[in-house]
Design a protein around this motif. Structure first.
Motif, short mmCIF file in Angstrom:
data_model
loop_
_atom_site.label_atom_id
_atom_site.label_comp_id
_atom_site.label_asym_id
_atom_site.label_seq_id
_atom_site.Cartn_x
_atom_site.Cartn_y
_atom_site.Cartn_z
N TYR A 100 0.99 -1.29 -0.01
CA TYR A 100 -0.05 -0.03 0.01
C TYR A 100 0.91 1.24 0.18
O TYR A 100 1.82 1.17 0.51
N LEU A 101 0.42 2.33 -0.66
CA LEU A 101 0.80 3.53 -0.18
C LEU A 101 -0.25 4.59 0.08
O LEU A 101 -1.10 4.90 -0.50
N GLN A 102 0.09 5.01 1.40
CA GLN A 102 -1.16 6.07 1.99
C GLN A 102 -0.22 7.25 1.61
O GLN A 102 0.73 7.76 2.07
N MET A 103 -0.95 8.23 0.86
CA MET A 103 -0.56 9.52 0.58
C MET A 103 -1.50 10.49 1.12
O MET A 103 -2.93 10.52 0.88
N ASN A 104 -1.27 11.19 2.12
CA ASN A 104 -2.08 12.38 2.75
C ASN A 104 -1.14 13.73 2.43
O ASN A 104 -0.22 13.87 1.67
N SER A 105 -2.17 14.58 2.64
CA SER A 105 -1.55 16.14 2.47
C SER A 105 -1.18 16.31 0.92
O SER A 105 -0.06 16.87 0.63
N LEU A 106 -1.86 15.72 0.09
CA LEU A 106 -1.67 15.62 -1.45
C LEU A 106 -1.22 16.98 -1.79
O LEU A 106 -2.10 18.02 -1.70
N LYS A 107 -0.55 17.02 -3.10
CA LYS A 107 0.00 18.58 -3.48
C LYS A 107 -0.19 18.43 -5.00
O LYS A 107 0.04 17.13 -5.68
N PRO A 108 -0.50 19.45 -5.71
CA PRO A 108 -0.77 19.33 -7.15
C PRO A 108 0.75 18.75 -8.24
O PRO A 108 0.61 17.97 -8.90
N GLU A 109 1.88 19.05 -7.40
CA GLU A 109 3.06 18.44 -7.72
C GLU A 109 3.07 16.76 -7.73
O GLU A 109 4.01 16.30 -8.15
N ASP A 110 2.27 16.32 -6.85
CA ASP A 110 2.00 14.73 -6.74
C ASP A 110 1.37 14.00 -7.71
O ASP A 110 1.23 12.98 -7.99
N THR A 111 0.90 14.97 -9.02
CA THR A 111 0.33 14.47 -9.78
C THR A 111 1.01 13.75 -10.96
O THR A 111 2.06 14.06 -11.33
N ASP A 112 0.82 12.51 -11.29
CA ASP A 112 1.67 11.66 -12.01
C ASP A 112 0.87 10.05 -12.00
O ASP A 112 -0.15 9.95 -11.52
N VAL A 113 1.50 9.49 -12.83
CA VAL A 113 1.26 8.18 -12.73
C VAL A 113 2.21 7.27 -11.90
O VAL A 113 3.16 7.36 -11.74
N TYR A 114 1.51 6.56 -11.02
CA TYR A 114 2.13 5.55 -10.06
C TYR A 114 2.34 4.32 -10.55
O TYR A 114 1.25 3.64 -10.67
N TYR A 115 3.65 3.74 -10.21
CA TYR A 115 3.86 2.38 -10.43
C TYR A 115 4.38 1.68 -9.29
O TYR A 115 5.12 2.31 -8.64
N CYS A 116 3.76 0.37 -9.19
CA CYS A 116 4.29 -0.68 -8.45
C CYS A 116 5.49 -1.45 -8.98
O CYS A 116 5.21 -1.64 -10.06
N ALA A 117 6.35 -1.81 -8.08
CA ALA A 117 7.56 -2.64 -8.68
C ALA A 117 7.87 -3.61 -7.54
O ALA A 117 7.83 -3.17 -6.45
N ALA A 118 8.40 -4.64 -7.96
CA ALA A 118 9.01 -5.75 -7.11
C ALA A 118 10.18 -6.49 -7.49
O ALA A 118 10.68 -6.55 -8.80
N VAL A 119 11.01 -6.75 -6.72
CA VAL A 119 12.43 -7.43 -7.09
C VAL A 119 12.37 -8.58 -5.93
O VAL A 119 12.40 -8.46 -4.82
N ARG A 120 12.91 -9.79 -6.30
CA ARG A 120 13.19 -10.81 -5.44
C ARG A 120 14.32 -10.71 -4.71
O ARG A 120 15.32 -10.34 -5.15
N VAL A 121 14.36 -10.91 -3.31
CA VAL A 121 15.85 -10.57 -2.69
C VAL A 121 15.91 -11.78 -1.77
O VAL A 121 15.03 -12.72 -1.57
N LEU A 122 17.27 -11.77 -1.08
CA LEU A 122 17.36 -12.81 -0.10
C LEU A 122 17.55 -12.16 1.27
O LEU A 122 17.23 -12.78 2.32
N GLY A 123 18.08 -11.00 1.40
CA GLY A 123 17.75 -10.31 2.65
C GLY A 123 16.67 -9.54 3.02
O GLY A 123 15.70 -9.52 2.37
N ASP A 124 16.83 -8.46 3.49
CA ASP A 124 15.62 -7.69 4.37
C ASP A 124 16.01 -6.16 4.11
O ASP A 124 15.78 -5.43 4.64
N ALA A 125 16.48 -5.93 2.81
CA ALA A 125 16.81 -4.36 2.56
C ALA A 125 15.64 -4.01 1.66
O ALA A 125 14.87 -4.69 0.89
#
Length: 126
Positions: free
Chosen positions: A80-105
């Protein structure tokens, strides 16, 4: 092969909130670090927020720190991405991304990620 589907975008007034969701399928969600990026027409895709596979580590772009919160529910295969106090400059297309990892970074560089959603539009008017 992981599939990512974003939802929750829309049009709001400045100062309002939105919560984006990204549902993952096709993989073991708990071994993927996740990120949110955004992109305006003609601009580079930029980092917004990221979270480690366990959810214990998070990172944010300076422009959204204190206003946006990334979280995940590994039981629901969703980030999830909770977005509060939104501003006009936050206007964009938002993309989710994933990468398989071994650690917790978490990862802030878009080239690290190898799975992407189709994007969801967020429009903030003044």
């Amino acid at each position: 092969q992981v599939q990512l589907i974003e939802s929750g975008g829309g049009s709001v007034q400045a100062g309002e909130s939105l919560r984006l969701s990204c549902a993952a399928s096709g993989g073991v969600f708990s071994i993927y670090a996740m990120g949110w990026f955004r992109q305006a027409p003609g601009k580079e895709r930029e980092f917004v927020a990221a979270i480690s596979s366990s959810g214990g580590r998070t990172g944010y772009a300076d422009s959204v720190k204190g206003r946006f919160t990334i979280s995940r529910d590994n039981a629901k295969n969703t980030v999830y991405l909770q977005m509060n106090s939104l501003k006009p400059e936050d206007t964009d297309v938002y993309y989710c991304a994933a990468v398989r990892v071994l650690g917790d970074a978490y990862y802030v560089t878009k080239s690290t990620y190898n799975y992407w959603g189709q994007g969801t539009q967020v429009t903030v008017s003044s």
